[in-house]
Write an enzyme that holds these catalytic residues in place. Sequence first.
Site, PDB file in Angstrom:
ATOM      1  N   SER A  40     -14.626 104.480 -50.266  1.00 27.50           N
ATOM      2  CA  SER A  40     -14.434 105.369 -49.115  1.00 27.50           C
ATOM      3  C   SER A  40     -15.041 106.738 -49.351  1.00 27.50           C
ATOM      4  O   SER A  40     -15.547 107.375 -48.429  1.00 27.50           O
ATOM      5  CB  SER A  40     -12.940 105.511 -48.805  1.00 27.50           C
ATOM      6  OG  SER A  40     -12.387 104.278 -48.423  1.00 27.50           O
ATOM      7  N   ALA A  41     -15.003 107.227 -50.600  1.00 27.17           N
ATOM      8  CA  ALA A  41     -15.598 108.528 -50.927  1.00 27.17           C
ATOM      9  C   ALA A  41     -17.010 108.379 -51.475  1.00 27.17           C
ATOM     10  O   ALA A  41     -17.904 109.170 -51.139  1.00 27.17           O
ATOM     11  CB  ALA A  41     -14.725 109.268 -51.935  1.00 27.17           C
TER      12      ALA A  41
ATOM     13  N   GLU B  13     -22.171  99.973 -57.495  1.00 24.16           N
ATOM     14  CA  GLU B  13     -20.981  99.356 -56.913  1.00 24.16           C
ATOM     15  C   GLU B  13     -20.745  97.983 -57.534  1.00 24.16           C
ATOM     16  O   GLU B  13     -21.665  97.171 -57.634  1.00 24.16           O
ATOM     17  CB  GLU B  13     -21.141  99.227 -55.393  1.00 24.16           C
ATOM     18  CG  GLU B  13     -20.153  98.317 -54.700  1.00 24.16           C
ATOM     19  CD  GLU B  13     -18.695  98.685 -54.930  1.00 24.16           C
ATOM     20  OE1 GLU B  13     -17.870  97.767 -55.107  1.00 24.16           O
ATOM     21  OE2 GLU B  13     -18.386  99.892 -54.949  1.00 24.16           O
ATOM     22  N   ALA B  14     -19.507  97.731 -57.949  1.00 23.90           N
ATOM     23  CA  ALA B  14     -19.179  96.465 -58.609  1.00 23.90           C
ATOM     24  C   ALA B  14     -19.200  95.289 -57.643  1.00 23.90           C
ATOM     25  O   ALA B  14     -19.531  94.166 -58.034  1.00 23.90           O
ATOM     26  CB  ALA B  14     -17.807  96.563 -59.273  1.00 23.90           C
TER      27      ALA B  14
ATOM     28  N   HIS C  81      -2.163 102.305 -51.461  1.00 27.64           N
ATOM     29  CA  HIS C  81      -2.699 103.671 -51.441  1.00 27.64           C
ATOM     30  C   HIS C  81      -2.594 104.305 -52.828  1.00 27.64           C
ATOM     31  O   HIS C  81      -2.084 105.415 -52.983  1.00 27.64           O
ATOM     32  CB  HIS C  81      -1.941 104.515 -50.413  1.00 27.64           C
ATOM     33  CG  HIS C  81      -2.128 104.069 -48.998  1.00 27.64           C
ATOM     34  ND1 HIS C  81      -1.290 104.464 -47.976  1.00 27.64           N
ATOM     35  CD2 HIS C  81      -3.061 103.263 -48.444  1.00 27.64           C
ATOM     36  CE1 HIS C  81      -1.704 103.908 -46.841  1.00 27.64           C
ATOM     37  NE2 HIS C  81      -2.777 103.181 -47.100  1.00 27.64           N
TER      38      HIS C  81
END
Length: 537
Positions: free
Chosen positions: A20-21, A41-42, A459
């Site tokens: 998201s970031a 990115e994995a 979260h």
Amino acid sequence: MSAADRLPEDYDVIVCGGGSAGCVVASRLAADPDLEVMLIEAGGMGDVPEVRDPTIWMRNIGSERDWGFQSEPCPGLNGRRAPLPMGRVLGGGSSVNGLVWARGHKADFDLWEAESGDPAWGYEAAVELYRRIEDWDGPASPLRGVGGPMRITLPKDPIPVVDGLLAATSAFGVPQVADHNAEAMAGEGCCAVANVNVDRDGVRVSTASAYLRPKLGQPNLTVLTGAVTRRVVIENGRAVAVEFETGGKIRLARARHEIVLSLGAINTPKTLMLSGLGDADALRALGLPVVQHLPGIGQNFQDHILVAGCVFEYREPLAPRNNSAEFTFFCKSDPALPSPDLQPMLEECAFGSEVTRPAYGLPVDPSTCFTLAPGLIRPMSRGHVALTGARPEDPVRIHANFLAEEADVRALLRCVEICREIGNSEALKPFVKQELMPGPLSAPDMLTFLRNAAGTYFHQTCTAKMGRDAMSVVDGSLKVYGVEGLRVADGSIMPAVAGGNTMAPCVLIGERAAYLIARDLSSSTDIATDRLHGAAA
């Protein structure tokens, strides 16, 4: 030769984690054609129906797009392990979550400003930055933005029980608002139809689709999926390279200026510790070198608690619609609290835990029931993330410590009471045939139910917190203390978990990080911050 074998070895900025970031950081920085940016990115690209279609988002949980983390047994959950899903796909949580856009309360940003000492993390700055992020098509408000990359809207034609929930919650004393992300951000509580991030065709808008995909063809942006970050190489007090694995090979990419960790609240502290940052005694015990003693790394673990839940049987079947979670409300467990600490959610199914579902014989067909799931958004309990070995392959232990604090138990018991009262109210009688779970219980039995039913909102945050005390990991510029050229930009940096769903605050963190990096680069190079197309001061 694989695509990874043809990659350059040097970049200006390397962003580890396309969540998201991370997608926001990489996209904003790549807006400068003179800046070479790499994103590692994995997971995969995420071009699958389960990501695009908001109505089936729950199929991502437990799939290859989920890291599949679990907590250690929690005494507060009667010894249960809590599942801790996290997105393992381009876009991270924004690609696999329940699509609720909640910007956070004024109290959150007041705290961030106080902890960082920087008013750019405060409420007024947050509102301005959200206005640049959003493309809002709901009720007009000077607090909302139009024309930004993230399209935010209201669900079209919500399931009819939403009208009953709005009426019942208003009658309980929680005011109904048209938009829970406008003036209510600074208020005492509200109920509303939840904001969601979908486009005009009803397709999910993730940070991968909104920020990154429009720039994928640029020669200055390298996006490598299926690549797992292992550690950061630090030489003479400066982060200089990232070690990662792809295609069964261990590779190294060097960064001329900055390395940004956006790996989430579990993998970010893991990577920091494997890189020699953390509690010195704990690192030495595992045979890891001590580059910088930062005892706060991996500490302060927080997550919102979601209880599964207060289940009500429909009089007539109602099939789920939109994101299957179209209603939420914010309220206080104690009127004396400075801001809301509870956020129940509508789940358009019979939502039960691995214990309560069989115990209550909950139906599988989602059209037969709805759940008003009690939620705690300001937990007092704190956990930590710990290494089990010195190799990147070694798993971490996540000591979530849920419901360890009596204050959390009291707040959630009150939340169960509130949800039961609303679900059994006069306004919902046209929809509700009967309450299926938990029903009226004695105080000891209700406590047992709570501990058997409590889980999380997914979260996970706060394990590399921003601040100025001895347990802080990053400063107000998101720079890791004691290491040059290394920042953290994800939910890890929250001093306390934001008071609402965490996707929107993580996008804000990504925007702020991109601005800070570009500002610092422009002071030492000819890179211009005004090319960032909206990254705000």
